[in-house]
Design a protein around this motif. Structure first.
Motif, PDB file in Angstrom:
ATOM      1  N   HIS A  68      -2.817 -13.135   5.216  1.00  9.14           N
ATOM      2  CA  HIS A  68      -2.629 -14.543   5.571  1.00  9.14           C
ATOM      3  C   HIS A  68      -1.769 -14.646   6.827  1.00  9.14           C
ATOM      4  CE1 HIS A  68      -1.185 -18.696   5.222  1.00  9.14           C
ATOM      5  NE2 HIS A  68      -2.087 -18.914   4.271  1.00  9.14           N
ATOM      6  N   PRO A  69      -2.085 -15.579   7.728  1.00  8.72           N
ATOM      7  CA  PRO A  69      -1.314 -15.663   8.979  1.00  8.72           C
ATOM      8  C   PRO A  69       0.179 -15.875   8.792  1.00  8.72           C
ATOM      9  CG  PRO A  69      -2.724 -17.601   8.680  1.00  8.72           C
ATOM     10  CD  PRO A  69      -3.183 -16.565   7.710  1.00  8.72           C
ATOM     11  N   GLU A  70       0.578 -16.619   7.768  1.00 10.68           N
ATOM     12  CA  GLU A  70       2.005 -16.843   7.550  1.00 10.68           C
ATOM     13  C   GLU A  70       2.715 -15.597   7.033  1.00 10.68           C
ATOM     14  OE1 GLU A  70       3.144 -21.248   6.569  1.00 10.68           O
ATOM     15  OE2 GLU A  70       1.526 -20.641   5.210  1.00 10.68           O
ATOM     16  N   GLU A  71       1.942 -14.578   6.651  1.00  3.45           N
ATOM     17  CA  GLU A  71       2.523 -13.317   6.196  1.00  3.45           C
ATOM     18  C   GLU A  71       2.508 -12.258   7.299  1.00  3.45           C
ATOM     19  OE1 GLU A  71       3.989 -13.160   3.304  1.00  3.45           O
ATOM     20  OE2 GLU A  71       3.337 -15.188   2.787  1.00  3.45           O
ATOM     21  N   VAL A  72       2.012 -12.608   8.471  1.00  2.00           N
ATOM     22  CA  VAL A  72       1.971 -11.666   9.591  1.00  2.00           C
ATOM     23  C   VAL A  72       3.369 -11.550  10.196  1.00  2.00           C
ATOM     24  CG1 VAL A  72       1.070 -11.240  11.912  1.00  2.00           C
ATOM     25  CG2 VAL A  72      -0.456 -12.087  10.114  1.00  2.00           C
ATOM     26  N   LYS A  73       3.908 -10.346  10.173  1.00  2.00           N
ATOM     27  CA  LYS A  73       5.229 -10.083  10.741  1.00  2.00           C
ATOM     28  C   LYS A  73       5.129  -8.881  11.677  1.00  2.00           C
ATOM     29  CE  LYS A  73       7.243 -13.266   8.168  1.00  2.00           C
ATOM     30  NZ  LYS A  73       6.061 -13.933   7.651  1.00  2.00           N
ATOM     31  N   ALA A  74       6.273  -8.350  12.071  1.00  2.00           N
ATOM     32  CA  ALA A  74       6.284  -7.251  13.033  1.00  2.00           C
ATOM     33  C   ALA A  74       5.562  -6.008  12.518  1.00  2.00           C
ATOM     34  CB  ALA A  74       7.724  -6.910  13.414  1.00  2.00           C
ATOM     35  N   ASP A  75       5.487  -5.848  11.187  1.00  2.00           N
ATOM     36  CA  ASP A  75       4.864  -4.654  10.605  1.00  2.00           C
ATOM     37  C   ASP A  75       3.376  -4.846  10.319  1.00  2.00           C
ATOM     38  OD1 ASP A  75       5.005  -6.473   8.548  1.00  2.00           O
ATOM     39  OD2 ASP A  75       5.746  -5.041   7.062  1.00  2.00           O
ATOM     40  N   TRP A  76       2.729  -5.794  10.976  1.00  2.00           N
ATOM     41  CA  TRP A  76       1.360  -6.151  10.619  1.00  2.00           C
ATOM     42  C   TRP A  76       0.376  -4.992  10.788  1.00  2.00           C
ATOM     43  CZ3 TRP A  76      -2.831  -6.053  13.948  1.00  2.00           C
ATOM     44  CH2 TRP A  76      -2.561  -5.979  15.312  1.00  2.00           C
ATOM     45  N   HIS A  77       0.632  -4.104  11.758  1.00  2.00           N
ATOM     46  CA  HIS A  77      -0.262  -2.952  11.951  1.00  2.00           C
ATOM     47  C   HIS A  77      -0.325  -2.106  10.681  1.00  2.00           C
ATOM     48  CE1 HIS A  77      -1.450  -3.053  16.166  1.00  2.00           C
ATOM     49  NE2 HIS A  77      -0.222  -3.412  16.493  1.00  2.00           N
ATOM     50  N   GLU A  78       0.849  -1.803  10.145  1.00  2.00           N
ATOM     51  CA  GLU A  78       0.923  -0.968   8.945  1.00  2.00           C
ATOM     52  C   GLU A  78       0.300  -1.671   7.742  1.00  2.00           C
ATOM     53  OE1 GLU A  78       4.347   1.060   6.050  1.00  2.00           O
ATOM     54  OE2 GLU A  78       4.903   0.080   7.938  1.00  2.00           O
ATOM     55  N   VAL A  79       0.576  -2.964   7.603  1.00  2.00           N
ATOM     56  CA  VAL A  79       0.032  -3.723   6.479  1.00  2.00           C
ATOM     57  C   VAL A  79      -1.498  -3.740   6.538  1.00  2.00           C
ATOM     58  CG1 VAL A  79      -0.107  -5.988   5.400  1.00  2.00           C
ATOM     59  CG2 VAL A  79       2.093  -5.148   6.235  1.00  2.00           C
ATOM     60  N   LEU A  80      -2.041  -4.030   7.717  1.00  4.19           N
ATOM     61  CA  LEU A  80      -3.502  -4.076   7.836  1.00  4.19           C
ATOM     62  C   LEU A  80      -4.121  -2.705   7.602  1.00  4.19           C
ATOM     63  CD1 LEU A  80      -4.488  -6.529  10.724  1.00  4.19           C
ATOM     64  CD2 LEU A  80      -4.376  -6.904   8.259  1.00  4.19           C
ATOM     65  N   SER A  81      -3.447  -1.651   8.031  1.00  7.97           N
ATOM     66  CA  SER A  81      -3.953  -0.304   7.805  1.00  7.97           C
ATOM     67  C   SER A  81      -4.099  -0.029   6.314  1.00  7.97           C
ATOM     68  CB  SER A  81      -3.022   0.723   8.446  1.00  7.97           C
ATOM     69  OG  SER A  81      -3.476   2.035   8.175  1.00  7.97           O
ATOM     70  N   ASN A  82      -3.115  -0.477   5.539  1.00  6.66           N
ATOM     71  CA  ASN A  82      -3.161  -0.277   4.089  1.00  6.66           C
ATOM     72  C   ASN A  82      -4.243  -1.137   3.425  1.00  6.66           C
ATOM     73  OD1 ASN A  82      -1.095   1.695   3.636  1.00  6.66           O
ATOM     74  ND2 ASN A  82       0.432   0.134   4.086  1.00  6.66           N
ATOM     75  N   ILE A  83      -4.369  -2.383   3.889  1.00  5.06           N
ATOM     76  CA  ILE A  83      -5.398  -3.255   3.314  1.00  5.06           C
ATOM     77  C   ILE A  83      -6.789  -2.726   3.647  1.00  5.06           C
ATOM     78  CG2 ILE A  83      -6.420  -5.564   3.402  1.00  5.06           C
ATOM     79  CD1 ILE A  83      -3.617  -6.705   3.819  1.00  5.06           C
ATOM     80  N   LYS A  84      -6.946  -2.219   4.857  1.00  4.84           N
ATOM     81  CA  LYS A  84      -8.274  -1.751   5.283  1.00  4.84           C
ATOM     82  C   LYS A  84      -8.789  -0.627   4.391  1.00  4.84           C
ATOM     83  CE  LYS A  84     -10.960  -0.473   9.352  1.00  4.84           C
ATOM     84  NZ  LYS A  84     -10.933  -0.148  10.810  1.00  4.84           N
ATOM     85  N   GLN A  85      -7.874   0.156   3.845  1.00  2.68           N
ATOM     86  CA  GLN A  85      -8.293   1.248   2.963  1.00  2.68           C
ATOM     87  C   GLN A  85      -8.954   0.742   1.683  1.00  2.68           C
ATOM     88  OE1 GLN A  85      -8.231   4.415   4.036  1.00  2.68           O
ATOM     89  NE2 GLN A  85      -7.491   3.426   5.907  1.00  2.68           N
ATOM     90  N   LYS A  86      -8.791  -0.549   1.400  1.00  2.00           N
ATOM     91  CA  LYS A  86      -9.368  -1.134   0.197  1.00  2.00           C
ATOM     92  C   LYS A  86     -10.745  -1.737   0.445  1.00  2.00           C
ATOM     93  CE  LYS A  86      -4.683  -2.345  -1.344  1.00  2.00           C
ATOM     94  NZ  LYS A  86      -4.591  -1.341  -2.413  1.00  2.00           N
ATOM     95  N   LEU A  87     -11.192  -1.713   1.700  1.00  3.81           N
ATOM     96  CA  LEU A  87     -12.480  -2.308   2.036  1.00  3.81           C
ATOM     97  C   LEU A  87     -13.626  -1.376   1.648  1.00  3.81           C
ATOM     98  CD1 LEU A  87     -11.741  -3.933   5.515  1.00  3.81           C
ATOM     99  CD2 LEU A  87     -11.404  -4.871   3.220  1.00  3.81           C
ATOM    100  N   PRO A  88     -14.821  -1.932   1.440  1.00  6.64           N
ATOM    101  CA  PRO A  88     -15.953  -1.141   0.937  1.00  6.64           C
ATOM    102  C   PRO A  88     -16.319   0.072   1.781  1.00  6.64           C
ATOM    103  CG  PRO A  88     -16.439  -3.475   0.801  1.00  6.64           C
ATOM    104  CD  PRO A  88     -15.139  -3.355   1.529  1.00  6.64           C
ATOM    105  N   LEU A  89     -16.186  -0.019   3.107  1.00  8.08           N
ATOM    106  CA  LEU A  89     -16.584   1.100   3.944  1.00  8.08           C
ATOM    107  C   LEU A  89     -15.606   2.268   3.850  1.00  8.08           C
ATOM    108  CD1 LEU A  89     -17.918  -0.554   7.216  1.00  8.08           C
ATOM    109  CD2 LEU A  89     -19.182   0.240   5.214  1.00  8.08           C
ATOM    110  N   HIS A  90     -14.457   2.020   3.237  1.00  8.03           N
ATOM    111  CA  HIS A  90     -13.410   3.045   3.218  1.00  8.03           C
ATOM    112  C   HIS A  90     -13.050   3.513   1.823  1.00  8.03           C
ATOM    113  CE1 HIS A  90     -12.543   2.518   7.516  1.00  8.03           C
ATOM    114  NE2 HIS A  90     -12.901   1.282   7.279  1.00  8.03           N
ATOM    115  N   GLN A  91     -13.641   2.913   0.811  1.00 13.89           N
ATOM    116  CA  GLN A  91     -13.277   3.295  -0.548  1.00 13.89           C
ATOM    117  C   GLN A  91     -14.395   2.946  -1.511  1.00 13.89           C
ATOM    118  OE1 GLN A  91      -9.583   1.663  -1.971  1.00 13.89           O
ATOM    119  NE2 GLN A  91     -10.154   1.896  -4.094  1.00 13.89           N
TER     120      GLN A  91
END
Length: 270
Positions: A68-91
């Motif tokens: 969510h945009p209101e949850e985007v902070k300085a660590d957003w790269h790391e957060v998105l990297s972790n979320i992306k691992q949960k997507l169908p193409l990666h798991q």
């Protein structure tokens, strides 16, 4: 009331607000005619709680994962990297686990602050690319940022699979701009019923019924006459009634058409 079948396309059932009586909330939703609910994540931890809820109610609650945009902070790269691992193409999904329905809740929000404006823009565009890559539709939150959002989406317009502009509350000009994106629909919720809302005039003027889906954004945004209460999927009945009045059609027509719209955008059978 007669039983009408409808879908709540945006409901935060994994929230703390529902932890004590979720079974009862689901039961009331079913009794009111809600045949499915779509549950969006907002950050990394909610990706798990959303999956937990959807696994608890298989073939009824469907998960969406995103930042969510209101949850985007300085660590957003790391957060998105972790979320992306949960997507169908990666798991590969575990046996019996709910299949991911969409990328969401993502977007831009400059209502309170532009402190992380650059980060929000970059995080949103990254998740738009996920949608293109996975062919999963987008569940988009946008507040005080429509021009910036449209600018990003236009870069991918030929490749976007579609999605929902969640919680639309705009004017005719804003509606027309959003409807230029094929396979996208407007999410309409409790604001429609508010006394000062202009949506009952705006929507019939420029938005065809085949470009609308229903939502609560529960536990927030409860419709009249439930304002002040925790919102829940059963309350969509009040939104259906107001939409039918605004468009001059039956409540059955509203439900049938919005269900068809959900099928088109999300590829899900009712």
């Amino acid at each position: 009331m007669s039983i009408l079948n409808y879908i709540d396309t945006h409901c935060h059932l994994d929230g703390e607000e529902f932890k004590d009586d979720l079974n009862a909330v689901i039961q009331r939703a079913r009794e009111a005619g809600c045949v499915k609910v779509f549950v969006p994540a907002i950050d990394l931890s909610s990706c798990q709680t959303v999956m937990d809820v959807c696994n608890r109610f298989p073939d009824y609650a469907y998960p969406m994962l995103g930042l969510h945009p209101e949850e985007v902070k300085a660590d957003w790269h790391e957060v998105l990297s972790n979320i992306k691992q949960k997507l169908p193409l990666h798991q590969e999904r575990a046996g019996g686990e709910a299949s991911l329905l969409a990328i969401g809740e993502v977007g831009l929000d400059f209502y309170w602050s532009r402190e992380f404006e650059k980060e929000q823009l970059e995080a949103f565009e990254e998740q738009v690319r996920w949608s293109v890559e996975t062919r999963l539709p987008l569940m988009i939150h946008c507040r005080k940022a429509q021009n910036e959002m449209v600018s990003i989406l236009k870069r991918y317009v030929k490749d976007l699979p579609g999605g929902v502009f969640h919680c639309f509350t705009g004017n005719e000009t804003e509606a027309r701009q959003l409807l230029e994106f094929d396979n996208f629909v407007l999410g309409i919720g409790g604001v429609l019923t508010f006394k000062k809302s202009h949506l009952p005039e705006v929507l019939p003027a420029v938005v065809p019924l085949d470009r609308i889906v229903l939502e609560t954004d529960a536990p927030y945004m409860a419709p009249v006459p439930m304002r002040g209460n925790r919102n829940e999927p059963a309350f969509i009945r009040h939104i259906i009634t107001r939409l039918a009045e605004a468009y001059g059609v039956s409540e059955e027509t509203i439900c049938r058409q919005t269900n068809e719209n959900v099928q088109k955008v999300f590829g899900i059978q009712i």
